[in-house]
Scaffold this active site. Structure first.
Site, PDB file in Angstrom:
ATOM      1  N   LYS A 275     -43.943 -24.901 143.667  1.00 26.73           N
ATOM      2  CA  LYS A 275     -43.807 -26.322 144.016  1.00 26.73           C
ATOM      3  C   LYS A 275     -42.771 -26.465 145.126  1.00 26.73           C
ATOM      4  O   LYS A 275     -41.763 -25.761 145.135  1.00 26.73           O
ATOM      5  CB  LYS A 275     -43.299 -27.114 142.803  1.00 26.73           C
ATOM      6  CG  LYS A 275     -44.315 -27.330 141.707  1.00 26.73           C
ATOM      7  CD  LYS A 275     -43.704 -28.139 140.566  1.00 26.73           C
ATOM      8  CE  LYS A 275     -44.656 -28.220 139.386  1.00 26.73           C
ATOM      9  NZ  LYS A 275     -45.864 -29.010 139.658  1.00 26.73           N
ATOM     10  N   ARG A 349     -52.776 -26.162 131.188  1.00 25.77           N
ATOM     11  CA  ARG A 349     -54.098 -26.028 130.564  1.00 25.77           C
ATOM     12  C   ARG A 349     -54.323 -24.612 130.032  1.00 25.77           C
ATOM     13  O   ARG A 349     -55.097 -24.423 129.099  1.00 25.77           O
ATOM     14  CB  ARG A 349     -55.180 -26.450 131.576  1.00 25.77           C
ATOM     15  CG  ARG A 349     -55.196 -25.648 132.834  1.00 25.77           C
ATOM     16  CD  ARG A 349     -55.955 -26.339 133.978  1.00 25.77           C
ATOM     17  NE  ARG A 349     -55.170 -27.421 134.589  1.00 25.77           N
ATOM     18  CZ  ARG A 349     -55.587 -28.168 135.604  1.00 25.77           C
ATOM     19  NH1 ARG A 349     -56.799 -27.974 136.113  1.00 25.77           N
ATOM     20  NH2 ARG A 349     -54.833 -29.125 136.106  1.00 25.77           N
TER      21      ARG A 349
HETATM   22  N1  BES Z   1     -46.416 -30.155 135.090  1.00 27.34           N
HETATM   23  C1  BES Z   1     -47.270 -30.430 136.193  1.00 27.34           C
HETATM   24  C2  BES Z   1     -47.740 -31.884 136.223  1.00 27.34           C
HETATM   25  C3  BES Z   1     -46.675 -32.939 136.407  1.00 27.34           C
HETATM   26  C4  BES Z   1     -46.369 -33.412 137.657  1.00 27.34           C
HETATM   27  C5  BES Z   1     -46.053 -33.499 135.307  1.00 27.34           C
HETATM   28  C6  BES Z   1     -45.420 -34.398 137.814  1.00 27.34           C
HETATM   29  C7  BES Z   1     -45.097 -34.489 135.456  1.00 27.34           C
HETATM   30  C8  BES Z   1     -44.781 -34.945 136.703  1.00 27.34           C
HETATM   31  C9  BES Z   1     -48.483 -29.520 136.123  1.00 27.34           C
HETATM   32  O1  BES Z   1     -48.284 -28.254 135.588  1.00 27.34           O
HETATM   33  C10 BES Z   1     -48.992 -29.317 137.500  1.00 27.34           C
HETATM   34  O2  BES Z   1     -48.295 -28.713 138.270  1.00 27.34           O
HETATM   35  N2  BES Z   1     -50.186 -29.807 137.783  1.00 27.34           N
HETATM   36  C11 BES Z   1     -50.783 -29.687 139.054  1.00 27.34           C
HETATM   37  C12 BES Z   1     -52.217 -29.264 138.866  1.00 27.34           C
HETATM   38  C13 BES Z   1     -52.904 -28.868 140.154  1.00 27.34           C
HETATM   39  C14 BES Z   1     -52.321 -27.561 140.662  1.00 27.34           C
HETATM   40  C15 BES Z   1     -54.386 -28.732 139.892  1.00 27.34           C
HETATM   41  C16 BES Z   1     -50.716 -31.046 139.720  1.00 27.34           C
HETATM   42  O3  BES Z   1     -50.849 -32.057 139.023  1.00 27.34           O
HETATM   43  O4  BES Z   1     -50.468 -31.116 140.907  1.00 27.34           O
HETATM   44 MN    MN Z   2     -47.636 -26.852 137.041  1.00 26.59          MN
END
Ligand code: BES
Ligand code: MN
Ligand code: ZN
Length: 507
Positions: A275, A349
Site C-alpha cells: 500500500k 478473503r
Molecule cells: N484491509 C483492506 C481494506 C480496507 C481499506 C479496510 C480501507 C479499511 C479501510 C483490504 O485488505 C484491502 O487492501 N483491500 C483491497 C482489495 C483490492 C486489492 C482488490 C482494496 O480494497 O483496495
Molecule cells: Mn489488504
C-alpha cells in the site's frame, strides 16, 4: 473504567457531582421528558424556558451545564439534547443511547453523576447504560491520564418507573454489552507492535478462562499440519506468525448453532502489493472483524444466551519480505481448493476462506463473517454504514434487520452473478481479485465460493464504520468503534427465540 449503578432516590438527595437531564425538541421550543418534574420544580417550573433562553433547542448532540438549584447535593445540572420530542411517550433506544453517550463524554473528569433520562423499562435502561458506557470510552493504554479528563467514575441511572427490577436488569445487560464493545475498541486501537496474532490469541485465551468459554488456538505448526494455506500464505511474510483461534459458547438449552468468522489482520501493509503512504497508516484496524466476533461471543457467554456460537478468528500480519507470498503465487486453501494470488493486498478473503471452510465442517445453522474487507465498500456506503451481502435474500434481510434493531447502520448489497467471471483464472480454481468496479461485491462473490453448501451465510463488510477518524459524536469515540459487535449479539439473541435459519438446500 466507568461503573454503573441504579437508584430510585429523588433528585435533590442524590449524592452525586452532577445530575443529567434530557431536553427534547418540539415546535414550541425545548420540552422536558418524564422524570424531570422535581428538578423542574426546583427551578420554579421554568427549566425548559431557562435552557431555551440559554440557546438550547433539544437537538441531538446539544449540551448545557447549569448550576444546581439550592438544596441539591449535586453542584451541576447537565442538560443533554434528546432530539425530537416523543409523540407517544417513548424515546427510541438509539435516541437514549446517543443522549447518554453525549452526556458521558461531557462528564469526563467528573466523579459521580446521576442520569435522569426517561428510563423505566429493561429496554430503556439497557439503552442508557450502554450509551453511557460507550460514550465514556477512552483508549488510555499508552497515554498518561490527561488531568481532569478521566472517564466519569460512576453513572447512577435513576428509574422513572415503578420498580427497580426492570431497570436493574436493563443496566446489567447494557453493562455487559458496553464493556464488550469497549473491549473490541481497545483491540482495534491497539497498535500492531502491541497486538500481534500471538498476543491477540493469548488475550482470547485469558478472557475465555475468565468467563468459562472454550478457546482453542492453532499455531503456525498446527496450521501447517492441517493445510490452512490461506492463513499461512498471508502470514508467511511476517516474523509474527499466524494463528487460528476458535472460541465457543455453548448452552444446554440452545436450539441453534451459529458460526461467526472475523477477519483478523493485525496489520495490513498490502504485502508485496504494498500500500502507498496515505493508505498504510490506518491498517492496524484490519483486525476489527476478529475483535467484533471475539467480543460478541464473550457477550453471549456473559449474558448466558441459550444459543451455541463458535467464533473463528484467523489472525495474521500481512507484510512484504523475502518469505512473503508473491503476486502470481498459487495457494492451496484449507479444504483443497487453489487460489491464484493476483494481489497480495486482497488478503482478508484468503484468511476468511480458510476459516469459513473450517467453520462449515461443524455444520452450524448459519455462518456470518465480519471483515474490514474492501476500500470499495467504504467508498460505496461511507464511514458509518456497513454492507451486508448474502446469496440468501431472507437471511440477508434478517441480518440487516438485526443491525437496525441493535442500533447499527447497515445496508443490503447485491452479489451480481456476472461479476464472478472476473475471478476466473487459467492457473488455479479461482483468483483473489477480479473486476475493480464493485470491488466490495467481487470480494463477497469470492467468499461465497467458500461457504459450505446448504448453510445460510452473510458477509458484513465493515471497512467504513470499523474506525472513526473524525470528532466523537453520540456514543462513538475517535478510533475503533466496535462495529459489528451489537449486530452479532442481536443475531445471537434472535437465535434464542427462533427456529434455525432455513437451509438453502431445502428451497
Ligand atoms: N484491509 C483492506 C481494506 C480496507 C481499506 C479496510 C480501507 C479499511 C479501510 C483490504 O485488505 C484491502 O487492501 N483491500 C483491497 C482489495 C483490492 C486489492 C482488490 C482494496 O480494497 O483496495
Ligand atoms: Mn489488504
Ligand atoms: Zn486488509
Amino acid at each position: 473504567m466507568t461503573s454503573l449503578a441504579v437508584t430510585s432516590s429523588t433528585a435533590a438527595s442524590l449524592h452525586v457531582d452532577c445530575l443529567v437531564i434530557g431536553v427534547a425538541r418540539s415546535r414550541g421550543g425545548p420540552v422536558l421528558p418524564p422524570g424531570t418534574d422535581t428538578v423542574n420544580e426546583a427551578f420554579g417550573g421554568t427549566l425548559a424556558q431557562v435552557v431555551g433562553r440559554l440557546g438550547m433547542t433539544g437537538a441531538e448532540g446539544e449540551i448545557l451545564k447549569l448550576p444546581s438549584p439550592a438544596g441539591f447535593v449535586a453542584d451541576i445540572v447537565l442538560a443533554v439534547g434528546l432530539g425530537d420530542a416523543a409523540v407517544e411517550g417513548g424515546y427510541t433506544s438509539e435516541a437514549l443511547r446517543r443522549a447518554a453517550g453525549v452526556a458521558a463524554r461531557a462528564l469526563a473528569g467528573t466523579g459521580r453523576a446521576a442520569v435522569m433520562l426517561p428510563v423505566g423499562t429493561v429496554e430503556t435502561a439497557e439503552a442508557v447504560a450502554l450509551g453511557g458506557l460507550l460514550g465514556s470510552y477512552a483508549f488510555s493504554a499508552h497515554r498518561a491520564p490527561v488531568d481532569g479528563r478521566n472517564p466519569v467514575g460512576e453513572l447512577v441511572i435513576r428509574t422513572t418507573g415503578e420498580t427497580l427490577d426492570d431497570v436493574t436488569e436493563g443496566v446489567r445487560r447494557g453493562a455487559v454489552i458496553g464493556q464488550e464493545v469497549n473491549r473490541a475498541r481497545d483491540l482495534v486501537n491497539m497498535p500492531a507492535n502491541h497486538l500481534t496474532p500471538e498476543t491477540f490469541a493469548a488475550t482470547v485465551q485469558a478472557v475465555g478462562e475468565e468467563y468459562g468459554t472454550d478457546v482453542e488456538v492453532l499455531d503456525e505448526k498446527a496450521l501447517a499440519e492441517h493445510s490452512y494455506g490461506g492463513i499461512l500464505g498471508v502470514g508467511q511474510g511476517s516474523v509474527r506468525k499466524p494463528r487460528l483461534v476458535r472460541i465457543g459458547h455453548t448452552h444446554p438449552a440452545a436450539r441453534t448453532t451459529l458460526a461467526f468468522v472475523g477477519k483478523g489482520i493485525t496489520y495490513d501493509s498490502g504485502g508485496i502489493s504494498l500500500k502507498p503512504v496515505g493508505f498504510n497508516e490506518i491498517m492496524k484496524r484490519d483486525m476489527s472483524g476478529a475483535a467484533a466476533v471475539f467480543a460478541s461471543v464473550v457477550t453471549a457467554s456473559r449474558l448466558g444466551l441459550p444459543v451455541n456460537i463458535t467464533g473463528w478468528l484467523p489472525l495474521a500480519e500481512n507484510m512484504p519480505s523475502g518469505s512473503a507470498t508473491r503476486p502470481g503465487d498459487v495457494l492451496r486453501m484449507y479444504g483443497g481448493r487453489t487460489v491464484e494470488v493476483r494481489n497480495t493486498d486482497a488478503e482478508g478473503r484468503l484468511v476468511l476462506a480458510d476459516a469459513m471452510v473450517r467453520a462449515g465442517e461443524d455444520g452450524p445453522d448459519a455462518i456470518v463473517d465480519v471483515a474490514t474487507l474492501t476500500a470499495a465498500m467504504k467508498t460505496a456506503l461511507g464511514h458509518r454504514t456497513f454492507g451486508v451481502m448474502s446469496d440468501d435474500d431472507a437471511f440477508r434481510e434478517h441480518v440487516v434487520g438485526a443491525a437496525a434493531r441493535a442500533g447499527e447502520q447497515a445496508w443490503a448489497m447485491p452479489l451480481p452473478a456476472e461479476l464472478r467471471e472476473s475471478l476466473s483464472t487459467s492457473v488455479a480454481d479461482i483468483a483473489n481479485t477480479g473486476e475493480r468496479m464493485g470491488g466490495g461485491l467481487v470480494a463477497g462473490l469470492f467468499l461465497k465460493e467458500f461457504v459450505p453448501p446448504g448453510i445460510p451465510w452473510a458477509h458484513l463488510d465493515i471497512a467504513g464504520p470499523a474506525y472513526h477518524e473524525g470528532a466523537p459524536y453520540g456514543y462513538t469515540p475517535e478510533g475503533g468503534t466496535g462495529s459489528g459487535v451489537r449486530t452479532l449479539v442481536q443475531l445471537a439473541e434472535d437465535a434464542t427465540a427462533e427456529a434455525p435459519p432455513r437451509s438453502r438446500t431445502g428451497e
